[in-house]
Design a protein around this motif. Structure first.
Motif, short mmCIF file in Angstrom:
data_model
loop_
_atom_site.label_atom_id
_atom_site.label_comp_id
_atom_site.label_asym_id
_atom_site.label_seq_id
_atom_site.Cartn_x
_atom_site.Cartn_y
_atom_site.Cartn_z
N SER A 1 0.83 -1.37 -0.10
CA SER A 1 -0.05 0.05 0.01
C SER A 1 0.81 1.38 -0.14
O SER A 1 2.02 1.34 0.67
CB SER A 1 -0.85 -0.04 1.08
N ALA A 2 0.29 2.37 -0.43
CA ALA A 2 0.93 3.73 -0.44
C ALA A 2 -0.01 4.76 -0.07
O ALA A 2 -1.24 4.51 -0.15
CB ALA A 2 1.32 4.26 -2.01
N HIS A 3 0.71 5.44 0.96
CA HIS A 3 -0.17 6.50 1.74
C HIS A 3 0.00 7.91 1.39
O HIS A 3 1.47 8.11 1.50
CB HIS A 3 -0.23 6.18 3.20
N ILE A 4 -0.65 8.75 1.32
CA ILE A 4 -0.55 10.13 1.14
C ILE A 4 -1.25 10.79 2.28
O ILE A 4 -2.67 10.67 2.36
CB ILE A 4 -1.20 10.65 -0.35
N ILE A 5 -0.24 11.16 3.22
CA ILE A 5 -0.94 11.57 4.61
C ILE A 5 -0.68 13.21 4.70
O ILE A 5 0.36 13.71 4.20
CB ILE A 5 -0.64 10.95 5.74
N ASP A 6 -1.28 13.72 5.70
CA ASP A 6 -1.03 15.16 6.27
C ASP A 6 0.21 15.16 7.13
O ASP A 6 0.12 14.50 8.32
CB ASP A 6 -2.01 15.93 6.76
N GLY A 7 1.52 15.36 7.11
CA GLY A 7 2.50 15.37 7.76
C GLY A 7 2.57 16.26 8.82
O GLY A 7 3.32 16.30 9.78
N ARG A 8 1.69 17.46 8.65
CA ARG A 8 1.46 18.62 9.75
C ARG A 8 0.75 18.12 11.07
O ARG A 8 0.88 18.57 12.11
CB ARG A 8 0.63 19.68 9.17
N VAL A 9 -0.08 16.92 10.79
CA VAL A 9 -0.91 16.36 11.80
C VAL A 9 -0.03 15.30 12.76
O VAL A 9 0.90 14.59 12.51
CB VAL A 9 -2.02 15.41 11.40
N SER A 10 -0.19 15.80 14.08
CA SER A 10 0.86 15.15 15.27
C SER A 10 0.81 13.35 14.87
O SER A 10 -0.52 12.88 15.01
CB SER A 10 0.53 15.47 16.36
N ASN A 11 1.93 12.66 14.69
CA ASN A 11 1.91 11.35 14.87
C ASN A 11 1.15 10.72 13.46
O ASN A 11 1.04 9.47 13.74
CB ASN A 11 1.55 10.79 16.18
N SER A 12 0.87 11.37 12.73
CA SER A 12 0.12 10.81 11.45
C SER A 12 1.14 9.72 10.61
O SER A 12 0.36 8.72 10.43
CB SER A 12 -0.18 11.99 10.34
N LEU A 13 2.18 9.78 10.77
CA LEU A 13 3.15 8.60 10.28
C LEU A 13 2.72 7.29 11.14
O LEU A 13 2.69 6.23 10.62
CB LEU A 13 4.78 8.93 10.35
N LEU A 14 2.91 7.49 12.28
CA LEU A 14 2.59 6.36 13.36
C LEU A 14 1.28 5.86 13.17
O LEU A 14 1.00 4.69 13.18
CB LEU A 14 2.64 6.84 14.96
N PHE A 15 0.31 6.59 12.88
CA PHE A 15 -1.17 6.06 12.64
C PHE A 15 -1.28 5.46 11.25
O PHE A 15 -2.06 4.58 11.19
CB PHE A 15 -2.20 7.35 12.62
N SER A 16 -0.48 6.07 10.31
CA SER A 16 -0.52 5.15 9.36
C SER A 16 0.06 3.86 9.15
O SER A 16 -0.36 3.02 8.20
CB SER A 16 0.18 6.14 7.72
N VAL A 17 0.99 3.61 9.81
CA VAL A 17 1.53 2.43 10.01
C VAL A 17 0.87 1.19 11.12
O VAL A 17 0.81 0.10 10.92
CB VAL A 17 3.18 2.69 10.36
N LEU A 18 0.61 1.91 12.27
CA LEU A 18 0.33 1.09 13.15
C LEU A 18 -1.17 1.16 13.70
O LEU A 18 -1.62 0.62 15.02
CB LEU A 18 1.17 1.59 14.75
N THR A 19 -2.06 1.58 12.90
CA THR A 19 -3.58 1.56 13.04
C THR A 19 -4.06 1.25 11.87
O THR A 19 -3.69 1.08 10.71
CB THR A 19 -4.26 2.89 13.53
N ARG A 20 -5.48 0.76 11.95
CA ARG A 20 -6.44 0.40 10.92
C ARG A 20 -6.75 1.29 10.28
O ARG A 20 -7.14 1.52 8.95
CB ARG A 20 -7.49 -0.70 11.52
N ASN A 21 -7.25 2.53 10.94
CA ASN A 21 -7.91 3.66 10.55
C ASN A 21 -6.74 4.78 9.84
O ASN A 21 -6.55 5.44 10.62
CB ASN A 21 -8.73 4.55 11.48
N HIS A 22 -6.49 4.53 8.67
CA HIS A 22 -5.26 5.04 8.40
C HIS A 22 -5.43 6.48 8.12
O HIS A 22 -6.85 6.70 7.26
CB HIS A 22 -4.81 4.55 6.92
N PRO A 23 -4.83 7.53 8.36
CA PRO A 23 -5.14 8.83 7.97
C PRO A 23 -4.94 9.24 6.49
O PRO A 23 -4.35 8.28 5.77
CB PRO A 23 -4.31 9.72 8.71
N GLY A 24 -5.40 10.15 5.81
CA GLY A 24 -5.22 10.40 4.46
C GLY A 24 -5.85 9.81 3.35
O GLY A 24 -6.90 8.94 3.62
#
Length: 285
Positions: free
Chosen positions: A256-279
């Motif tokens: 998978s490839a993710h385009i997320i908002d890096g300005r949001v705190s811990n968005s990188l961790l949420f994209s990797v370590l949760t089911r509800n991916h941001p972005g």
């Protein structure tokens, strides 16, 4: 502030993802205006170091378009773009290399070290990491198209618990330097390393049907829909190379490839370590 019970629940929730992705390569592309804020920069670095601590193998690929623009303006050198990619003449190439390799790359390596991680700074020229040829010299100048990625140096660093930090420049077999779109370099490295995920940290919430309305965020899309949105002009400008890089990655085995908002705190961790991916998440089908 989470209480002790909530903290325990959070740790329990992320444990399956830590177990699943331990030992997996995660490619993180970091660039744009997200790099301008020292607070956000430190936040991103903390997340990258955390992923390394829990057994994942992050590789940080960076651009630095805003910083390059700043120095080009200082030197009164005009910037030109085509489809989100910088047209690069000889003097522009020199500035790009100085800013990306000499300044930004070393700053990121230093921040990782200060934050308790281990990092080594590289560019595509080091160890022939990324060999290139001209993309279209007549139209784009010294913009390179990646021919091959040498994973030997990256694997050497990863296996010794170092975080590779890769600046987006490269060279051809004769040593000529090229400016490489960092999005595409991140994709090519992800493919070469058989990465589990490719994450783009941007200054937007993701792919929006309406740029003025964040509620129109497209959370999941496949390759066909991505092309349809580009035809309609919904995916345009600087989002084009990001989406094309996502398509390139998932077409060649990246899950998978993710385009997320890096300005949001811990968005990188949420994209990797949760089911509800941001972005926005792009998958093959």
């Amino acid at each position: 502030m989470l209480n002790e019970h909530e903290c325990l629940e959070t740790l329990t929730d992320v444990f399956p993802y830590i177990k699943q992705f331990s030992g997996q390569v995660i490619i993180i592309k970091y660039g744009g205006s997200v790099m301008l804020s020292n607070k956000i920069k430190q936040q991103v670095i903390n997340d990258v170091v955390f992923l390394s601590y829990i057994g994942l193998y992050p590789v940080l690929v960076h651009g630095g378009g805003q910083a390059i623009n700043f120095w080009l303006n200082k030197l009164q050198i005009e910037s030109n773009f085509k489809d989100g990619v910088r047209v690069t003449n000889k003097i522009t190439m020199e500035v790009v290399e100085m800013v990306l390799v000499g300044k930004i790359n070393k700053e990121l390596v230093s921040l990782i070290t200060i934050s308790g991680g281990k990092a080594v700074g590289l560019c595509g020229k080091d160890g022939a990491l990324a060999l290139s040829q001209p993309l279209n010299f007549e139209k784009m100048g010294y913009v390179g198209d990646i021919v091959s990625v040498n994973t030997q140096i990256l694997n050497l660093l990863i296996c010794n618990s170092y975080i590779p930090v890769v600046a987006s420049t490269s060279c051809d077999k004769l040593g000529q330097t090229y400016n490489i779109n960092a999005d595409f370099l991140a994709s090519r490295i992800a493919i070469a390393l058989n990465a589990e995920k490719l994450v783009f940290l941007t200054d937007t919430p993701g792919i929006l049907l309406n740029l003025k309305n964040t509620s129109t965020l497209i959370r999941v899309l496949n390759i066909n829909r991505a092309y349809q949105l580009e035809k309609k002009g919904i995916i345009s400008g600087g989002m084009i190379p990001k989406v094309h890089s996502c398509i390139d990655a998932v077409s060649h085995g990246v899950i998978s490839a993710h385009i997320i908002d890096g300005r949001v705190s811990n968005s990188l961790l949420f994209s990797v370590l949760t089911r509800n991916h941001p972005g926005s998440t792009l998958v093959a089908s």
